[in-house]
Design an enzyme around this catalytic site. Sequence first.
Site, PDB file in Angstrom:
ATOM      1  N   GLU A  80      -4.737  16.412 -10.489  1.00  0.00           N
ATOM      2  CA  GLU A  80      -4.769  16.522 -11.298  1.00  0.00           C
ATOM      3  C   GLU A  80      -6.759  17.256 -11.535  1.00  0.00           C
ATOM      4  O   GLU A  80      -7.539  16.677 -12.168  1.00  0.00           O
ATOM      5  CB  GLU A  80      -5.263  15.919 -12.400  1.00  0.00           C
ATOM      6  CG  GLU A  80      -4.875  15.963 -13.734  1.00  0.00           C
ATOM      7  CD  GLU A  80      -4.596  15.212 -15.013  1.00  0.00           C
ATOM      8  OE1 GLU A  80      -4.231  13.920 -14.181  1.00  0.00           O
ATOM      9  OE2 GLU A  80      -4.838  15.632 -16.064  1.00  0.00           O
TER      10      GLU A  80
ATOM     11  N   ARG B  73      -4.348  21.365 -13.703  1.00  0.00           N
ATOM     12  CA  ARG B  73      -2.960  20.160 -14.058  1.00  0.00           C
ATOM     13  C   ARG B  73      -3.553  20.194 -15.443  1.00  0.00           C
ATOM     14  O   ARG B  73      -2.692  19.239 -16.186  1.00  0.00           O
ATOM     15  CB  ARG B  73      -3.232  19.111 -13.111  1.00  0.00           C
ATOM     16  CG  ARG B  73      -1.928  18.381 -13.023  1.00  0.00           C
ATOM     17  CD  ARG B  73      -1.176  16.864 -11.511  1.00  0.00           C
ATOM     18  NE  ARG B  73      -0.742  16.581 -12.359  1.00  0.00           N
ATOM     19  CZ  ARG B  73       0.148  15.471 -12.013  1.00  0.00           C
ATOM     20  NH1 ARG B  73       0.345  15.719 -10.529  1.00  0.00           N
ATOM     21  NH2 ARG B  73       0.945  15.085 -12.487  1.00  0.00           N
TER      22      ARG B  73
ATOM     23  N   GLU C 159       8.518  17.336 -25.917  1.00  0.00           N
ATOM     24  CA  GLU C 159       7.401  17.704 -24.752  1.00  0.00           C
ATOM     25  C   GLU C 159       7.733  18.305 -23.378  1.00  0.00           C
ATOM     26  O   GLU C 159       7.160  19.290 -23.123  1.00  0.00           O
ATOM     27  CB  GLU C 159       7.657  15.746 -23.678  1.00  0.00           C
ATOM     28  CG  GLU C 159       6.483  16.181 -22.503  1.00  0.00           C
ATOM     29  CD  GLU C 159       5.005  15.282 -22.197  1.00  0.00           C
ATOM     30  OE1 GLU C 159       3.930  15.928 -22.160  1.00  0.00           O
ATOM     31  OE2 GLU C 159       5.339  14.019 -23.156  1.00  0.00           O
TER      32      GLU C 159
ATOM     33  N   ARG D 220       0.543  -1.230   0.052  1.00  0.00           N
ATOM     34  CA  ARG D 220      -0.246   0.178   0.394  1.00  0.00           C
ATOM     35  C   ARG D 220       0.686   1.282   0.146  1.00  0.00           C
ATOM     36  O   ARG D 220       0.406   2.555   0.736  1.00  0.00           O
ATOM     37  CB  ARG D 220      -1.237  -0.315   1.424  1.00  0.00           C
ATOM     38  CG  ARG D 220      -2.355  -0.757   1.423  1.00  0.00           C
ATOM     39  CD  ARG D 220      -3.066  -0.900   1.673  1.00  0.00           C
ATOM     40  NE  ARG D 220      -3.810  -2.290   2.099  1.00  0.00           N
ATOM     41  CZ  ARG D 220      -3.870  -3.229   3.017  1.00  0.00           C
ATOM     42  NH1 ARG D 220      -3.176  -2.855   3.726  1.00  0.00           N
ATOM     43  NH2 ARG D 220      -4.856  -4.115   2.902  1.00  0.00           N
TER      44      ARG D 220
ATOM     45  N   ASN E 233      -1.843  19.001 -20.441  1.00  0.00           N
ATOM     46  CA  ASN E 233      -2.537  17.401 -21.745  1.00  0.00           C
ATOM     47  C   ASN E 233      -2.228  18.026 -22.737  1.00  0.00           C
ATOM     48  O   ASN E 233      -2.528  17.033 -23.511  1.00  0.00           O
ATOM     49  CB  ASN E 233      -2.843  16.956 -21.142  1.00  0.00           C
ATOM     50  CG  ASN E 233      -2.937  16.436 -19.795  1.00  0.00           C
ATOM     51  OD1 ASN E 233      -2.144  15.367 -19.599  1.00  0.00           O
ATOM     52  ND2 ASN E 233      -4.495  15.519 -19.126  1.00  0.00           N
TER      53      ASN E 233
END
Lengths: 364, 364
Positions: B238, B242, B186, B123, B246
């Site tokens: 996001e 954020r 990018e 976890r 993209n």
Amino acid sequence: MKQLTVELGERSYPIYVGEGLLNDIAATLGKHRIGTKSPLLLVTDEQVAKHYLERVKGLLEAGGYKVATAVVASGEKSKSLSVLEDIITVALEAGLDRNSAVLALGGGVVGDLAGFVAASYMRGVRFVQIPTTILAHDSSVGGKVAVNHRLAKNVIGAFHQPEFVLYDIATLKSLPDREVRAGLSELVKEGFILDREFVEWCDANAEKLLALDSAALEHALYIGCGVKAKVVSEDEKEGGLRAILNLGHTIGHALEAVAGYGELLHGEAIAIGMVGAARLSAKLGNPASIASETERILRQFGLPVRIPRHLDTDAIMGAMMHDKKFTEGSMVFIIPKDIGEVEINRSVSSVWVREVVDSLKEGE
Amino acid sequence: MKQLTVELGERSYPIYVGEGLLNDIAATLGKHRIGTKSPLLLVTDEQVAKHYLERVKGLLEAGGYKVATAVVASGEKSKSLSVLEDIITVALEAGLDRNSAVLALGGGVVGDLAGFVAASYMRGVRFVQIPTTILAHDSSVGGKVAVNHRLAKNVIGAFHQPEFVLYDIATLKSLPDREVRAGLSELVKEGFILDREFVEWCDANAEKLLALDSAALEHALYIGCGVKAKVVSEDEKEGGLRAILNLGHTIGHALEAVAGYGELLHGEAIAIGMVGAARLSAKLGNPASIASETERILRQFGLPVRIPRHLDTDAIMGAMMHDKKFTEGSMVFIIPKDIGEVEINRSVSSVWVREVVDSLKEGE
């Protein structure tokens, strides 16, 4: 209906306990701002599906929800990455998006599995727990979700808190007798951890609980969930305190792993593990009466308190070495100091553990 | 060496950018309280392993660390649940515990995969990003980790921030030319999003960047990571802002999915996607010069700006429908309003998207 809250700041959420709550599932989703635009994913297992899938799906659809369903095989084996991937296929094909929610309708296996789907799908969507077993009172509260690896249980997972937990005790009435007893094991455990009064109440009300008396179940689940919620509120990510919830789990998980997931129910393995922890307690200088009293109470619930003879001690010890509750080589155990009081002991001798495992073998 | 910080409260972490930083990896781990008692897991791919695995492992062992290694096949196909499970087998067999850390040595694939291992193993354990590609400046900052599903990219994952990002630009010198160009795609994207000055600097320094000039790379990665860090600091999960990162990704991801992961490098697909987003911008009433200027600059870096002819428009549109950036059926696009300025548009007509996809086909 009783209601309590798991206090976790902005991630706080309620637990609803009562008879017939499923009838209002659609309204309850709405109250929690889960809208009808994005599809829901309802995850359950074959056993629970027989009793409740069509009804719950119907209730949701009547409330205006689009519902995709994933029905997995009953039992621990469904807690795997491959079943997770299959469910995510269903989610993608149904067009689940970031505003969707995943509903876990079932016991601990379904909750853990569906919860990890919710935690990881699109990096996290909302999640609702609808436990249908007594045992799941424990796993459905607290946000620990996971699947198993062939080498260890619950080793691939996340902390992902639900939006709410809806406990309809009507769904418990269809539980097989053996599962009732195994579920009560984990419920009494909450008392053994930090509520002596609750242990005494369980001791006095064992017959009512075994007979699934509604008022007794509602009270016990309310108190049991309350213990869990209190501990989780103080330590969400198991930094320390939360580990006390694992009373009986170190030996218990190892027994489940060695028995091959299925021979022993989780609650049965935990019952044996609690007796083991109490016997370790005696080795650490605490009264031997803790172990005998623990054993007496668990026997009242028809629970096993001995390790099946054919389970190999070396294999059990080996399984514990793989368990995630080991840190830097030392053996960590939750040790009862009394009924209703535990401590975390980080330096339990593995020699003592082996002696206790041997002492618990059937026929010893 | 340059250093910047991703500001995320108690989860804040530094990014170190400079030549030769890998030499101090053991000391840097120590500085971040990653001790030598619990084993480390070093994840890399076959390509990177050839150049750096033995050296990095040696440096870590010289610093007193026990190091387990997992070397995966190079390329996007390793971002799968089955590879994740294999790595977790390595982790369990090596005895990784909750105090262990997972080190991602490689590009975006390794970072995303190793990051999801770190997010889900027990976890969540600690995680360190050691990017060895230019492209990975983007994925290594911000904590978005994931694997792919056959129906959609990055759809199974988590938000899991690293302890630090160590960017040794010496490792970039062994990159194939095509990957350099795709990585610069990018990097320039960060400028297109919110730093016109940086776009102009890239435009003026394209030759130096393509020649892997150390000073130019250090500056560009510092600025590019800085844009990413700024956006992530303001919107870790996001929720809104954020998503601007993209830019070019809606069409880009669809092209990668349809081309079958491999024909187009991620940075190449994003370059085409950025031109697509700029053309959508013109349809929304912004100057057509944004699209022509975007295209001119990307061409300077030798990047593709047209969709390969054999990729079917219906398939591309279908892939976008599976993309997680769709919410409740409407198409969300990051639209450049100017060079260095974008907006999130949540109601882009799919008819326009189809027209733009068609207009970008090679030979149109």
